[in-house]
Structures are given as structure tokens and as C-alpha cells.
Design a protein around this motif. Sequence first.
Motif, PDB file in Angstrom:
ATOM      1  N   TYR A 101       0.827  -1.201   0.000  1.00 25.99           N
ATOM      2  CA  TYR A 101       0.000   0.000   0.000  1.00 25.99           C
ATOM      3  C   TYR A 101       0.863   1.253   0.000  1.00 25.99           C
ATOM      4  O   TYR A 101       0.518   2.254  -0.604  1.00 25.99           O
ATOM      5  N   GLY A 125      -6.071   0.410  -2.286  1.00 28.06           N
ATOM      6  CA  GLY A 125      -6.299  -0.620  -1.280  1.00 28.06           C
ATOM      7  C   GLY A 125      -6.580  -1.956  -1.943  1.00 28.06           C
ATOM      8  O   GLY A 125      -6.105  -2.993  -1.517  1.00 28.06           O
ATOM      9  N   SER A 159      -3.306  -3.464  -3.706  1.00 31.88           N
ATOM     10  CA  SER A 159      -2.293  -3.898  -2.735  1.00 31.88           C
ATOM     11  C   SER A 159      -2.816  -5.091  -1.937  1.00 31.88           C
ATOM     12  O   SER A 159      -2.045  -5.987  -1.591  1.00 31.88           O
ATOM     13  N   VAL A 194      -5.510  -1.317   4.993  1.00 34.27           N
ATOM     14  CA  VAL A 194      -5.165  -0.504   3.831  1.00 34.27           C
ATOM     15  C   VAL A 194      -6.413   0.069   3.157  1.00 34.27           C
ATOM     16  O   VAL A 194      -6.365   0.499   2.010  1.00 34.27           O
ATOM     17  N   GLY A 230      -9.327  -1.234   1.960  1.00 31.13           N
ATOM     18  CA  GLY A 230      -9.612  -1.862   0.671  1.00 31.13           C
ATOM     19  C   GLY A 230     -11.081  -1.890   0.307  1.00 31.13           C
ATOM     20  O   GLY A 230     -11.444  -2.468  -0.692  1.00 31.13           O
TER      21      GLY A 230
END
Lengths: 255, 307
Positions: free
Chosen positions: B122, B152, B155, B231, B233
Motif C-alpha cells: 500500500y 487498497g 495492494s 489498507v 480496501g
Amino acid sequence: MTGDPVVLARGVRMSYGDTEVLHGVDFSVAPGEVSCIIGPSGSGKSTFLRCVNGLEPVLGGSLRVLGEEVGHTLRDGKYHPWSPKRFAAFRTKIGMVFQRFNLFAHQSALENVACAPIHVAGMSGDKARELAMEHLARVGLADHAHKRPHQLSGGQQQRVAIARALAMNPTLMLFDEPTSALDPELVDEVLEVMKKLALDGMTMLVVTHEIGFAREVGDTLTFFDEGVVVEQGAPAELLAACKQPRTRAFLSSVL
Amino acid sequence: MRTEPIIGPSGEAVPVTRTWHWGRWLAGLAALAVCGWLVGLVVANPRLDWGAVWDHLFHPLILSGIVVTIEISILATVLGLVLGVFLAVMRLSHNPVLQWLATLYIWFFRGTPVLVQLIFWYNLAFLFPELILKIPFTMIGLKWDTNQVMTGFTSAMLGLGLNLAAYFAETVRAGIQAVDRGQSEAAYALGMTPGKRMRVIVLPQALRIIIPPTGNEFISMLKTTSLVYVVAGHDLMTNASQIYKANNLIMELLIVASLWYMLMTAVATFLQGRLERRFGSDAVRLVRGGGLAARVLPRQPKPEVNR
């Protein structure tokens, strides 16, 4: 039986790790010859056979098969080791039949036979299956073409294995104890196929315990013991009057 | 258990009594008491608002989170499986450099926490603000802003997929090594190169061993995606947390997320059972014929062809 030998071994040595199993084998097979090898287990006869098509590396001496030094090419005064690709090309000319059949378990009998023509020779699927069907018919298994190996008896599996090896139209056929893993009543059907093949003039190198087959079909019989050729001759003569005590001891134990 | 009367020594039918399984009854009562008490504690808890659970169960953010969770799970699993096969083949290769590379990869990705890897991907922009792909010594190429590529979602997919590959490579390796050596020898004897032998003969047979655990990996992945939370996502867990951060209904939203995870796992478990039946019992067949759909869906009996 004239012409250059198909197999010519001079002082062939081979070891597994530190244990030398072939101590200098001298041996030859002429075109069209049916050559049988007998000997006690651990005598190196199977190892020698596997050296002939390069499944085991020759570590000493010289082994010429079909006019080539197995595993090396002479160029600019030096022997250069073969690439895996070169080995593969060499092996297409040699058929091999194993003691444990080794049919591809995920393929039907037909697919087993058609496999090498398709994936090695680059034949079209339809043509390869047609060819495979012919070869299966030759070993009497046309009716079983769509069965999986596990649905076939040992004898049938071994006949498929022979058909599979023949599908690449080899110049030389190697048989590594082809009937040793079979139930006694299934041995004959495999030997029959091999006899037919011998009558058709195929050059055959057969490691076997079937003395009867060697006597009937073989042109020469070779006795291996402890990694060397002990005695060699026409089967009838060798079986009737062998000179070496080791040969005599072995023959009296198997006959 | 026998219910039919037995003919006794005097010739008449004597009934058989029922075995009384005391242990089972005792264990059942104890389990009922403990579980009932625990469930009661939660269900009847006045501080837990079940109405809110119901209200958020089909919240649009939750539903879109489910879609993202499934997407990330599938993509990461596919990435992991494909890469895992390559790693396993590299590991078993005769080329020492490839062997070493695969071993290094597996060690690295199994040796670092997946959470660290997710955060690393990220934040890749800290190391490489721009990703450039170009043909050397020319001006032809492509350039991306790392922060736009490493969302997000990507990664998460990369982090989870690359991590799974390291674990899956070991499963594939076991599958390949379980294929009898005689199969390879026969393939070589017919003139196949090592690569062709692997593709045509060994891998199809190894699949029988490799396929069943993939279901397990996928089920595990469904829930590992919740780590994507770190992160942002936009998966189920991230979205649930966004909601509870706003309204403070932490427990309620965790229950909502858990219910959905359990439902997804139940569906995946059902599919896994399907997969294992196809690939387990009818062991050798499964490798051939049809696409993935033909393998997962019930098979029509094939008429026997005789020529």
C-alpha cells in the motif's frame, strides 16, 4: 543380421553414488537381432538397459546406440554433453517397456498410445488416434481402447505399453523384465505379442526371467552377473552347455 | 442396532432392549446448559441493539463490501494458485538458480507477516513514487503514479496473492512429488523433454492431490481479506468499520460482518465438498475433459464407445 551394430558397448561403467554397478560391460546387438539378457537381481542388467536409452548416465567406457555415443556428441575434437532436448530426440527412436507398465494413469489406453505421436511427433489428434487404434488392434486390445489403466489387467496394461512404445515407430525396442510383475496366467499374452514383434524383424533387447522365451525367440542369450557379461551365446547352446560355473549355478536355480 | 426379537432357548421370541447411552445424554445436557447460557448472555444483553443489526444487515456499504471481499478473495486465490504452481516447478527444477530463487521467495513470504506485506504494498509509493515500464535504451514505455496503481484493492490482491503463492507452492510440490516416478520415466522414454513431461503427464496427475486443498485456501482467504482493513480496501470488514466508527455500534456491526462471513464460508464449504467429490473419489478422471465448469458441475454418464 548384417550392418553396423544397433548397440555397441565397450567397457561400460556406471555407479549409483559410490557403488559401481557396471564394471565394464562389453556387448553388442545387430540390426534385427533379438538379444536376451538374464542374470540374478542386482547383476546390473536393468541398469545397462536403462543406459541404452539414456535414462541412466554412462560414467565410463563407450556406449554407441544407433550410431551415436549416448549422451555426448563429438565436435571440434571434444565430446559435448547432450541437452535434455537432444536426449528427448534420441529417445524417440527407442521404445521402452517397463516392468511396472507405467501407463499414464490419467489417460485411456487410446490416449496413452496417441500421447507421444501428438505431443512429441506433433501429429494431429485425429491422425494420432487412428494410428493408436491400429497399434491397439495389433496387440489385440481394440475393444479396450477407452478403458483406463486401472480397469485393465496387468497383461492388458503391458500390451498397451508395448503399443504405446511402438506408436513412435522405433528402430530398437527395450524390454525391462516385461513379465515379472504379472500373474503367471497373464505372462503368455504378453510374450505372444513380443514373439510377433520379433518375427516382424524388430531389433529387441530383452531383460527377462523367461528362459523359455529366450530359447524360442532369442538370437543371443547373455548372462550378466555382478556388473559384467559373464557368458554369451546362442540360447540353445548356452542353455545346454554353459562353460562358466556362475552361469550354471544361476541356470540351475531358475530352470 | 438390533430391534428384531431374538429366539430364546425355549423357542419363543424375546425382545431386545435399547442401549441407554448415558455419556451422550450427560454431554448433551452439559453442552446445552453452557451454550444456552452464553447465547443468552449475548442475545438478552440490553446493551446490544438487535434492531440495529437487522437494520445494517443489508446496508449498501455492507453489500458493496461483500462484493469487494469476494472479488479480492477470488483474484488473490487465482494469483496465488498460478504463481504457486510456477514456484513449485521452479523448486523441483534441476536448475540450481531457479531452485534457490523459489526457496528464497517462499522463505521471504512465509517469513514476514501478511499484515506487514499488505502495508508495504500500500505504501510502495514511499520507495517508488512512479512505476515505469519501458524498453531499455528507448523512450518507448509506460509510466504510472504509484499511488494510483497501489490502491487498497490492488495492494490487497497483491499482498494476499503473493503470500498465498508461497504456501501453495508447498502443496503443489507435494502433489508433484506424489506422482509415481515411473510416469516420468515413461514420458522420457517416449521422447518428451522435462518441460513437456511436467505439463502433459505429471501436473495433470498432481492436480488430484493439489485441487482439494485449494477449497480450503479459498475459505481461509475469504476471512484473511478482513486484514485489508488496514489498507482501506473497501471490503466487508473495512466498510463495517467505517459504519461503526460513525455510529459507535461496534458489536452490532461486527455481528453483521460475521454473519456474512459465515454465509460466504458456508457456500464455499458446499462448493469445496463438490470439488473434493469430483477430484477425490473419481481420482484420475477429473484431470481431463471439459473446462472448470464441467468438473465442478455434475457429470453426465458418458456412453461407452466401442469400435
